[in-house]
Design a protein around this motif. Structure first.
Motif, PDB file in Angstrom:
ATOM      1  N   CYS A  73      -6.475  51.522  54.330  1.00 22.77           N
ATOM      2  CA  CYS A  73      -6.314  51.952  55.441  1.00 22.77           C
ATOM      3  C   CYS A  73      -7.526  53.206  56.093  1.00 22.77           C
ATOM      4  CB  CYS A  73      -5.483  52.284  56.528  1.00 22.77           C
ATOM      5  SG  CYS A  73      -4.389  50.663  56.978  1.00 22.77           S
ATOM      6  N   ASN A  74      -7.380  53.984  54.917  1.00 28.24           N
ATOM      7  CA  ASN A  74      -7.907  55.501  56.212  1.00 28.24           C
ATOM      8  C   ASN A  74      -7.427  57.138  54.659  1.00 28.24           C
ATOM      9  OD1 ASN A  74      -5.723  56.317  57.009  1.00 28.24           O
ATOM     10  ND2 ASN A  74      -5.642  55.624  58.720  1.00 28.24           N
ATOM     11  N   MET A  75      -7.689  57.705  54.864  1.00 35.37           N
ATOM     12  CA  MET A  75      -7.784  59.069  53.578  1.00 35.37           C
ATOM     13  C   MET A  75      -5.889  59.167  54.257  1.00 35.37           C
ATOM     14  SD  MET A  75      -8.462  63.012  54.390  1.00 35.37           S
ATOM     15  CE  MET A  75      -7.838  63.330  55.713  1.00 35.37           C
ATOM     16  N   THR A  76      -5.049  58.620  54.716  1.00 32.77           N
ATOM     17  CA  THR A  76      -3.938  59.291  54.658  1.00 32.77           C
ATOM     18  C   THR A  76      -2.771  57.466  55.178  1.00 32.77           C
ATOM     19  OG1 THR A  76      -3.177  59.432  56.763  1.00 32.77           O
ATOM     20  CG2 THR A  76      -4.675  61.512  55.255  1.00 32.77           C
ATOM     21  N   ARG A 168       4.250  53.728  59.042  1.00 32.47           N
ATOM     22  CA  ARG A 168       3.625  54.272  59.266  1.00 32.47           C
ATOM     23  C   ARG A 168       2.549  54.311  60.766  1.00 32.47           C
ATOM     24  NH1 ARG A 168       0.306  58.053  56.133  1.00 32.47           N
ATOM     25  NH2 ARG A 168      -0.888  58.583  58.361  1.00 32.47           N
ATOM     26  N   ALA A 169       3.193  55.474  61.821  1.00 33.01           N
ATOM     27  CA  ALA A 169       2.642  55.089  63.132  1.00 33.01           C
ATOM     28  C   ALA A 169       2.685  56.567  63.600  1.00 33.01           C
ATOM     29  CB  ALA A 169       3.594  54.475  63.961  1.00 33.01           C
ATOM     30  N   ASP A 170       1.022  57.395  63.356  1.00 30.35           N
ATOM     31  CA  ASP A 170       0.898  58.853  63.661  1.00 30.35           C
ATOM     32  C   ASP A 170       1.219  58.866  65.540  1.00 30.35           C
ATOM     33  OD1 ASP A 170       0.550  58.245  61.461  1.00 30.35           O
ATOM     34  OD2 ASP A 170      -1.028  59.617  61.216  1.00 30.35           O
ATOM     35  N   GLY A 171       2.181  59.794  65.768  1.00 34.43           N
ATOM     36  CA  GLY A 171       2.449  60.227  66.701  1.00 34.43           C
ATOM     37  C   GLY A 171       2.663  61.979  67.385  1.00 34.43           C
ATOM     38  N   GLY A 172       1.884  62.475  66.349  1.00 31.74           N
ATOM     39  CA  GLY A 172       2.147  64.201  66.663  1.00 31.74           C
ATOM     40  C   GLY A 172       1.220  64.367  68.228  1.00 31.74           C
ATOM     41  N   LYS A 173       0.588  64.145  68.214  1.00 32.13           N
ATOM     42  CA  LYS A 173      -0.702  64.020  69.980  1.00 32.13           C
ATOM     43  C   LYS A 173      -0.311  62.930  70.865  1.00 32.13           C
ATOM     44  CE  LYS A 173      -2.407  68.425  67.947  1.00 32.13           C
ATOM     45  NZ  LYS A 173      -4.203  69.247  68.933  1.00 32.13           N
ATOM     46  N   GLU A 174       0.452  61.817  70.305  1.00 35.30           N
ATOM     47  CA  GLU A 174       0.340  60.847  71.477  1.00 35.30           C
ATOM     48  C   GLU A 174       1.667  60.752  72.192  1.00 35.30           C
ATOM     49  OE1 GLU A 174      -1.642  58.688  71.804  1.00 35.30           O
ATOM     50  OE2 GLU A 174      -2.821  58.858  70.205  1.00 35.30           O
ATOM     51  N   PRO A 463     -10.460  57.185  62.968  1.00 33.47           N
ATOM     52  CA  PRO A 463     -10.610  56.350  60.965  1.00 33.47           C
ATOM     53  C   PRO A 463     -10.129  57.137  60.922  1.00 33.47           C
ATOM     54  CG  PRO A 463     -12.243  55.234  62.641  1.00 33.47           C
ATOM     55  CD  PRO A 463     -11.323  56.663  63.564  1.00 33.47           C
ATOM     56  N   SER A 464     -10.234  58.225  60.285  1.00 30.40           N
ATOM     57  CA  SER A 464     -10.723  59.464  59.166  1.00 30.40           C
ATOM     58  C   SER A 464      -8.736  59.646  58.522  1.00 30.40           C
ATOM     59  CB  SER A 464     -10.918  61.455  59.948  1.00 30.40           C
ATOM     60  OG  SER A 464     -11.733  61.213  60.520  1.00 30.40           O
ATOM     61  N   GLY A 465      -7.620  59.099  59.849  1.00 29.95           N
ATOM     62  CA  GLY A 465      -6.979  58.664  58.712  1.00 29.95           C
ATOM     63  C   GLY A 465      -5.697  60.084  59.280  1.00 29.95           C
ATOM     64  N   ASP A 466      -6.599  61.526  59.493  1.00 29.32           N
ATOM     65  CA  ASP A 466      -5.770  62.436  59.777  1.00 29.32           C
ATOM     66  C   ASP A 466      -5.230  63.287  61.813  1.00 29.32           C
ATOM     67  OD1 ASP A 466      -8.382  63.311  60.176  1.00 29.32           O
ATOM     68  OD2 ASP A 466      -8.577  65.392  59.109  1.00 29.32           O
ATOM     69  N   ASN A 467      -5.856  61.765  62.229  1.00 31.66           N
ATOM     70  CA  ASN A 467      -5.454  61.855  63.317  1.00 31.66           C
ATOM     71  C   ASN A 467      -5.680  60.464  64.140  1.00 31.66           C
ATOM     72  OD1 ASN A 467      -8.530  62.162  65.089  1.00 31.66           O
ATOM     73  ND2 ASN A 467      -8.492  62.635  63.217  1.00 31.66           N
ATOM     74  N   THR A 649     -18.445  71.800  64.754  1.00 32.13           N
ATOM     75  CA  THR A 649     -16.445  72.316  65.916  1.00 32.13           C
ATOM     76  C   THR A 649     -15.615  71.947  64.261  1.00 32.13           C
ATOM     77  OG1 THR A 649     -16.858  69.767  66.328  1.00 32.13           O
ATOM     78  CG2 THR A 649     -17.231  72.231  67.971  1.00 32.13           C
ATOM     79  N   ASP A 650     -16.068  70.706  63.966  1.00 36.21           N
ATOM     80  CA  ASP A 650     -14.713  70.287  62.610  1.00 36.21           C
ATOM     81  C   ASP A 650     -13.600  69.727  63.855  1.00 36.21           C
ATOM     82  OD1 ASP A 650     -13.377  68.597  60.854  1.00 36.21           O
ATOM     83  OD2 ASP A 650     -12.351  70.407  60.289  1.00 36.21           O
ATOM     84  N   ALA A 651     -13.883  68.829  64.828  1.00 40.53           N
ATOM     85  CA  ALA A 651     -13.477  68.773  66.001  1.00 40.53           C
ATOM     86  C   ALA A 651     -12.296  67.242  65.736  1.00 40.53           C
ATOM     87  CB  ALA A 651     -13.827  67.725  67.278  1.00 40.53           C
TER      88      ALA A 651
END
Length: 843
Positions: A73-76, A168-174, A463-467, A649-651
């Motif tokens: 899907c993406n990087m991670t 996988r359901a990323d929620g660190g900043k959600e 789309p990067s997969g780390d955010n 920035t690497d935002a």
């Protein structure tokens, strides 16, 4: 528990037929250019590509990744071949699923077949591992995917089967909640802000879950407590159901019916009214029964939340924009069989409306960032997570300078900004309950930058997969901060901002081009940004290259990609000691990753304000954090490397994500709509680029006695050793500089170091802070860098809690001055410190 013997014939290839049922709804089809838009759900986490499989009915859309080991899907989120990767309800398609991995990634799926309403993927058996079939089935008009795994023991020994999946359901900043770790009848994940909830159940099993902010491991425990042991030739089947919906209470109700949980849910309607008698639209209403969370529902335009709840007494809490409507945990509802309608009026939430109109100095609309800070007892709003788009925590991002938003009555400090070329407006706003308050502001374009455009070469989003930041939100960030050129540089995939720019009407403000960041191992060394890249939409990695464990091979691969096309290659945030002088990382100097050096056009050398006081290490909170890239870059220039510096920035997220680092690049146009990306590439390759976190620094150089003027990155012959440098620095009204100095071969020239306290007559309080022609006398070939900044003050609130902590700083790339006419010769000075090795390995 039933064990059976079966015969199985392996499919030799993908067998698929597109099926359309009599009601006209397409239920199963392989994705192509002609059907992709119709079958794939919307949502910031969608990862479907051509060749994947779609399942759809009137209630849900799902995508199963083509079964191959190289499908990512993406990087991670990797190794997804044969997995469920996208799932959303058709009534509010907002996919937030990373991937559902049946069998917890222990079976590599390589074959697929389909029938009327299902897709089946197969991991062929062998003498060392059982065969595994996974069938994904969708039924008519239910937002449910039935996932059935069948294992056949093809080995010659007994096989103890692990009944497990992971998700996988990323929620660190959600604003994401999930079942607490433990054992449940139904497991759930709910993204409250993006309004997509998922529940998983398996009749006859309890689900033991163990989750972190990214991954959920699910173990299915049979109610009879017996382990599943397959003898050779024996098979076993496990079926689970995945339910999707907009609101968790309704998803749980459906999942519990499927799992035959003895708890019938009943329709409920809860209507919220503000203290001024208006419907409480878009409120978050959270329901708990005792300690059990039943979920959160958003109210509609009438202030109503529609949901299903089992009988019982519920504590409810409600907020809008982070502001409570009801006293915490003080309101209870008694849900019973039959009609359940409740109307609640807030006594504390007394909203008015803010209508904003922001323009530039010519009265034209512009994209801006507006910050709301509650004063005194007035709460600061919290509209959405850092992944959001238009309203991110207490920030409003607008593409055209306008918005309308309900806001709790009270007093607010307001900051309106559009990057460091424009003055910011600092004002106070009083919002009156039940009334509309106008926020009007004009942002003069005070800093003039003719012939130069601002850029950020390094940005990310989901789309990067780390955010999980919205890519549309990233584009809004960039435009609101007056970034005029921004390549799209997601991790390990070629992507584009074009669609977002068109949708938001931002073409006249922001130019872009497709690119990527190729992110390999070792971290963080093996990261390179590159643009332009050829974008192949809806294909694996957007048509980009894959990583390599060798930084040298990886950068060579980038250079050769797209038929050796011309592109800018940027080395990202390097440990320069490791990269250039310590390849094996043992602390003993060596030749580094030497094959990489000729291919690097530019390299990131931030944090930028470290140039104001150059030390051996980058120190943070009194501790050495890493090698000081500024120092190391200057050392490299002295060794003869001509690799130009950039800052970015690497935002990754959208709360003050972009804008606090930028590069001004020499350009043939000041109109973003007319920017030629290749002109940006060429100017950057030649070092015609100034780095900054705010101050606009100009420096031109010429040999004393006349001649052409040169900018940074260029070579100048001055046989007299005398050079004149015209230096100008501009700042808007929200930060200042107090020092300007010249560095010759990496050292501050004491006679060319100027400060406000020692040289007050050289500085101004106007926009043009510094404007002087400096005489430089050289005794050897020299590279010259000009620096401006402030030693004590910071950028402040305009740039947020992270970027705002920086000291204003800007520096040019070097101009190379040949004083004897025989070509530039580096002086090899290491500036009082040894050449670096990998940080932490110094001896």
């Amino acid at each position: 528990m039933v064990l059976s013997y079966l015969r199985f014939t392996f499919a030799s290839a993908v067998m698929f037929a597109a099926v359309t049922l009599s009601d006209g709804l397409l239920f199963a089809q392989q994705l192509t250019e002609t059907n992709y838009d119709r079958l794939v759900p919307a949502g910031k986490e969608v990862d479907a590509i051509y060749g994947d499989f779609a399942l759809q009915n009137g209630a849900a859309k799902a995508v199963i990744a083509f079964p191959t080991t190289t499908r990512n899907c993406n990087m991670t989120v990797r190794g997804v071949g044969g997995c469920l990767i996208d799932l959303a309800t058709t009534s509010h398609d907002s996919d937030q699923l990373g991937s559902f991995y049946p069998g917890r990634r222990k079976f590599a799926f390589s074959q697929a077949r389909a029938d009327e309403r299902s897709v089946t993927v197969t991991s062929p058996g062998s003498e060392t591992r059982p065969m595994c079939d996974v069938r994904y089935k969708i039924n008519t008009n239910q937002p449910v995917i039935e996932v059935t795994s069948t294992w056949l023991n093809t080995t010659k020994s007994d096989w103890t089967l692990a009944l497990e999946d992971d998700l996988r359901a990323d929620g660190g900043k959600e604003d994401m909640v999930r079942s607490p770790n433990g054992t449940h009848g139904v497991f759930y994940v709910d993204d409250v802000y993006w309004q997509q909830a998922y529940a998983i159940c398996a009749a006859g099993y309890r689900i033991r879950s163990n989750s972190n902010s990214r991954e959920c491991v699910l173990v299915y425990e049979p109610e009879d407590g017996n382990a599943v042991i397959l003898k050779p030739g024996q098979s076993f089947t496990l079926t689970r159901h995945i339910v999707v919906g907009r609101a968790l209470p309704n998803v749980l109700a459906m999942a519990e019916r499927i799992a035959m949980v003895p708890s019938e849910a009943h329709p409920c309607e809860v209507t919220l009214v503000t203290a001024v008698g208006e419907p409480a639209e878009d409120a978050r209403v959270t329901f708990r029964r005792g300690k059990e969370l039943r979920g959160t529902v958003r109210t509609d335009r009438n202030g109503a939340a529609h949901l299903q709840l089992p009988e019982g007494k519920y504590t409810i809490n409600a907020t809008i924009g982070g502001v409570a409507l009801l006293p915490p945990n003080a309101v209870q509802l008694d849900v019973r069989q039959g009609g359940n309608k409740f109307e609640l009026q807030s006594a504390s939430y007394r909203p008015g409306r803010v209508t904003a109109t922001i323009t530039d100095g010519n009265g034209s609309p512009i994209p801006v960032k507006v910050e709301f800070i509650g004063d005194g007892e007035t709460p600061t709003p919290n509209w959405g997570p850092e992944s959001a788009e238009h309203f991110v925590r207490n920030l409003a991002y607008t593409a055209d300078g306008t918005f309308t938003k309900p806001l709790q009555a009270g007093n607010y400090d307001i900051i309106v900004s559009h990057g460091p070329e424009h003055d910011a407006v600092f004002t106070r706003l009083t919002v009156t309950a039940g009334r509309t308050t106008k926020l009007e502001a004009t942002l003069p374009h005070s800093v003039k930058t003719p012939g130069w455009v601002s850029s950020d070469f390094h940005s990310h989003s989901s789309p990067s997969g780390d955010n999980t930041g919205s890519q549309k939100g990233r584009v809004l960030n960039l435009a609101a901060e007056n970034i005029e050129f921004a390549p799209c540089t997601e991790h390990n995939r070629v992507s584009t901002y074009d669609g977002h720019i068109a949708e938001l009407g931002l073409k006249r403000f922001l130019a872009t081009v497709s690119g990527m960041e190729l992110t390999g191992q070792p971290l963080p060394l093996n990261h390179q940004n590159v643009f332009p890249m050829r974008y192949t939409p809806r294909t694996q990695d957007g048509g980009g290259p894959v990583t390599d464990s060798s930084p040298e091979t990886q950068i060579e691969r980038i250079a050769l990609w797209d038929d050796r096309s011309e592109k800018l290659i940027q080395q990202n945030h390097p440990d320069l000691g490791w990269l250039f002088y310590d390849k094996n990382g043992d602390g003993t100097p060596d030749k580094g990753y030497a094959r990489s050096f000729p291919l690097m056009d530019v390299m990131e050398i931030h944090p930028i304000d470290r140039i104001l006081n150059v030390t051996q290490f980058d120190e943070r909170d009194g501790k050495a954090f890493g090698n000081n890239r500024m120092l190391n870059w200057l050392q490299l220039l002295n060794q003869g490397y001509h690799i130009y510096g950039v800052v970015n920035t690497d935002a990754h997220y959208n709360f003050h994500g972009s804008g606090w680092l930028r590069n001004w690049i020499q350009s043939g146009t000041d109109d973003p709509a007319m920017i030629d990306p290749m002109q940006m590439v060429h100017a950057s390759e030649q070092g015609r680029l100034v780095m900054s976190n705010g101050p606009y620094l100009e420096a031109t150089f010429s040999a004393a006695g006349g001649g052409d003027a040169f900018v940074s990155g260029q070579a100048l012959v001055a046989k007299s050793g005398k050079v004149r440098a015209h230096v100008r620095v501009q700042c808007p009204n929200w930060f200042d500089i107090d020092t300007v100095f010249v560095m010759i071969n990496g050292k501050v020239a004491e006679q060319l170091q100027f400060t406000r306290d020692q040289n007050a007559d050289m500085f101004s309080d106007d926009v043009l802070k510094f404007d002087r022609t400096l005489d430089i006398v050289l005794t050897e070939d020299s590279h010259v860098v000009v620096v401006a900044g402030h030693r004590t003050e910071t950028l402040g609130d305009v740039m947020g809690p992270y970027g705002g902590k920086q000291h204003p700083a800007a520096l040019t790339n070097p101009v190379f001055i040949d004083v004897d006419g025989n070509g530039f010769q580096p002086n090899k000075d290491t500036l009082g410190f040894p050449l670096p090795v990998k940080f932490g390995r110094q001896k």
